[in-house]
Design a protein around this motif. Structure first.
Motif, PDB file in Angstrom:
ATOM      1  N   TYR A   8       7.435 -19.735  -0.546  1.00 18.48           N
ATOM      2  CA  TYR A   8       6.427 -19.187   0.361  1.00 18.48           C
ATOM      3  C   TYR A   8       7.004 -17.907   0.948  1.00 18.48           C
ATOM      4  O   TYR A   8       8.165 -17.868   1.352  1.00 18.48           O
ATOM      5  CB  TYR A   8       6.131 -20.158   1.510  1.00 18.48           C
ATOM      6  N   LEU A   9       6.194 -16.844   1.014  1.00 21.75           N
ATOM      7  CA  LEU A   9       6.711 -15.593   1.544  1.00 21.75           C
ATOM      8  C   LEU A   9       5.618 -14.768   2.180  1.00 21.75           C
ATOM      9  O   LEU A   9       4.461 -14.804   1.762  1.00 21.75           O
ATOM     10  CB  LEU A   9       7.402 -14.788   0.440  1.00 21.75           C
ATOM     11  N   GLY A  10       6.006 -14.025   3.219  1.00 25.87           N
ATOM     12  CA  GLY A  10       5.095 -13.081   3.837  1.00 25.87           C
ATOM     13  C   GLY A  10       5.132 -11.785   3.050  1.00 25.87           C
ATOM     14  O   GLY A  10       6.167 -11.420   2.476  1.00 25.87           O
ATOM     15  N   GLN A  11       4.019 -11.096   3.000  1.00 30.01           N
ATOM     16  CA  GLN A  11       3.978  -9.826   2.270  1.00 30.01           C
ATOM     17  C   GLN A  11       2.947  -8.900   2.902  1.00 30.01           C
ATOM     18  O   GLN A  11       2.099  -9.328   3.677  1.00 30.01           O
ATOM     19  CB  GLN A  11       3.658 -10.055   0.790  1.00 30.01           C
ATOM     20  N   VAL A  12       3.029  -7.634   2.562  1.00 38.41           N
ATOM     21  CA  VAL A  12       2.023  -6.655   2.971  1.00 38.41           C
ATOM     22  C   VAL A  12       1.153  -6.384   1.751  1.00 38.41           C
ATOM     23  O   VAL A  12       1.644  -5.936   0.723  1.00 38.41           O
ATOM     24  CB  VAL A  12       2.680  -5.342   3.462  1.00 38.41           C
ATOM     25  N   ASP A  13      -0.121  -6.700   1.876  1.00 34.39           N
ATOM     26  CA  ASP A  13      -1.063  -6.468   0.788  1.00 34.39           C
ATOM     27  C   ASP A  13      -1.961  -5.306   1.204  1.00 34.39           C
ATOM     28  O   ASP A  13      -2.830  -5.454   2.074  1.00 34.39           O
ATOM     29  CB  ASP A  13      -1.886  -7.723   0.523  1.00 34.39           C
ATOM     30  N   VAL A  14      -1.773  -4.142   0.597  1.00 39.63           N
ATOM     31  CA  VAL A  14      -2.500  -2.930   0.989  1.00 39.63           C
ATOM     32  C   VAL A  14      -3.976  -2.974   0.585  1.00 39.63           C
ATOM     33  O   VAL A  14      -4.748  -2.138   1.021  1.00 39.63           O
ATOM     34  CB  VAL A  14      -1.828  -1.655   0.430  1.00 39.63           C
ATOM     35  N   ARG A  15      -4.375  -3.961  -0.202  1.00 45.71           N
ATOM     36  CA  ARG A  15      -5.804  -4.114  -0.526  1.00 45.71           C
ATOM     37  C   ARG A  15      -6.620  -4.427   0.729  1.00 45.71           C
ATOM     38  O   ARG A  15      -7.810  -4.193   0.774  1.00 45.71           O
ATOM     39  CB  ARG A  15      -6.015  -5.226  -1.546  1.00 45.71           C
ATOM     40  N   PHE A  16      -5.955  -4.972   1.755  1.00 47.24           N
ATOM     41  CA  PHE A  16      -6.631  -5.334   2.998  1.00 47.24           C
ATOM     42  C   PHE A  16      -6.496  -4.258   4.070  1.00 47.24           C
ATOM     43  O   PHE A  16      -6.820  -4.483   5.224  1.00 47.24           O
ATOM     44  CB  PHE A  16      -6.102  -6.662   3.524  1.00 47.24           C
ATOM     45  N   GLY A  17      -5.990  -3.094   3.694  1.00 53.91           N
ATOM     46  CA  GLY A  17      -5.857  -1.999   4.646  1.00 53.91           C
ATOM     47  C   GLY A  17      -4.416  -1.534   4.757  1.00 53.91           C
ATOM     48  O   GLY A  17      -3.502  -2.162   4.223  1.00 53.91           O
ATOM     49  N   PRO A  18      -4.211  -0.417   5.454  1.00 55.50           N
ATOM     50  CA  PRO A  18      -2.851   0.105   5.592  1.00 55.50           C
ATOM     51  C   PRO A  18      -1.993  -0.832   6.438  1.00 55.50           C
ATOM     52  O   PRO A  18      -2.523  -1.590   7.255  1.00 55.50           O
ATOM     53  CB  PRO A  18      -3.057   1.456   6.285  1.00 55.50           C
ATOM     54  N   PRO A  19      -0.689  -0.796   6.241  1.00 55.97           N
ATOM     55  CA  PRO A  19       0.199  -1.657   7.030  1.00 55.97           C
ATOM     56  C   PRO A  19       0.059  -1.379   8.528  1.00 55.97           C
ATOM     57  O   PRO A  19      -0.157  -0.247   8.948  1.00 55.97           O
ATOM     58  CB  PRO A  19       1.596  -1.281   6.545  1.00 55.97           C
ATOM     59  N   ILE A  20       0.176  -2.430   9.319  1.00 55.16           N
ATOM     60  CA  ILE A  20       0.171  -2.317  10.775  1.00 55.16           C
ATOM     61  C   ILE A  20       1.618  -2.292  11.229  1.00 55.16           C
ATOM     62  O   ILE A  20       2.408  -3.155  10.844  1.00 55.16           O
ATOM     63  CB  ILE A  20      -0.576  -3.505  11.413  1.00 55.16           C
ATOM     64  N   LEU A  21       1.980  -1.298  12.022  1.00 57.54           N
ATOM     65  CA  LEU A  21       3.349  -1.206  12.521  1.00 57.54           C
ATOM     66  C   LEU A  21       3.571  -2.324  13.525  1.00 57.54           C
ATOM     67  O   LEU A  21       2.919  -2.400  14.560  1.00 57.54           O
ATOM     68  CB  LEU A  21       3.610   0.158  13.149  1.00 57.54           C
ATOM     69  N   SER A  22       4.527  -3.199  13.183  1.00 54.49           N
ATOM     70  CA  SER A  22       4.757  -4.393  13.987  1.00 54.49           C
ATOM     71  C   SER A  22       6.086  -5.017  13.596  1.00 54.49           C
ATOM     72  O   SER A  22       6.458  -5.007  12.436  1.00 54.49           O
ATOM     73  CB  SER A  22       3.614  -5.381  13.743  1.00 54.49           C
ATOM     74  N   GLY A  23       6.783  -5.565  14.556  1.00 53.58           N
ATOM     75  CA  GLY A  23       7.985  -6.341  14.277  1.00 53.58           C
ATOM     76  C   GLY A  23       9.203  -5.513  13.948  1.00 53.58           C
ATOM     77  O   GLY A  23       9.166  -4.289  13.934  1.00 53.58           O
TER      78      GLY A  23
END
Length: 158
Positions: A8-23
């Protein structure tokens, strides 16, 4: 060495929009992925727009063959709120089976034992439900109370 079947892993999927600056890494994860290592099959869970997720915690199941549950905090950036999502680990694409809304300042800026108690209660209910027992089953309760005393003790020592 253990031969794992699932990751299981977290990822940034750009299909849902640009990355949100966080963390701490800069871009917050907006998708949780479940990878079947041997087959390469990938399923994902997207919590919604303007949301990022923190690292998940795996909760084991008492039922043989059941992958258990994943719990993680979802940051709702447009509302300045947060919530805990509980997902069935084997079926993350179905979305949360439970959601706990958190008060962001209390959840992130201090130790709030009421939130810890809510999470413990939810964990006990999920475990009891998973084992086919009613919510009134108290066999695990003493262990949960010891954890709470330990948290109280740490708070008093500060």
């Amino acid at each position: 060495m253990v031969d794992y079947n699932v990751a299981y892993l977290g990822q940034v999927d750009v299909r849902f929009g640009p990355p949100i600056l966080s963390g701490p890494v800069g871009a917050g994860f907006n998708t949780l992925a479940r990878l079947e290592v041997k087959t390469g099959r990938l399923t994902t869970y997207f919590p919604g727009p303007n949301r990022t997720m923190q690292e998940h915690v795996h909760v084991a199941s008492a039922t043989p063959g059941h992958e258990g549950y994943l719990m993680h905090i979802i940051d709702r950036h447009d509302e300045n709120q947060a919530e805990v999502h509980v997902l069935e680990a084997q079926h993350i694409e179905k979305g949360p089976i439970a959601t706990i809304t958190l008060n962001r300042p209390a959840a992130f800026n201090s130790i709030d034992l009421s939130i810890a108690r809510k999470l413990e209660q939810l964990g006990a209910e999920v475990e009891a439900s998973d084992a086919g027992q009613g919510a009134g089953d108290r066999r695990r309760r003493p262990r949960l109370q010891r954890r709470r005393r330990s948290a109280d003790h740490r708070r008093r020592r500060r």
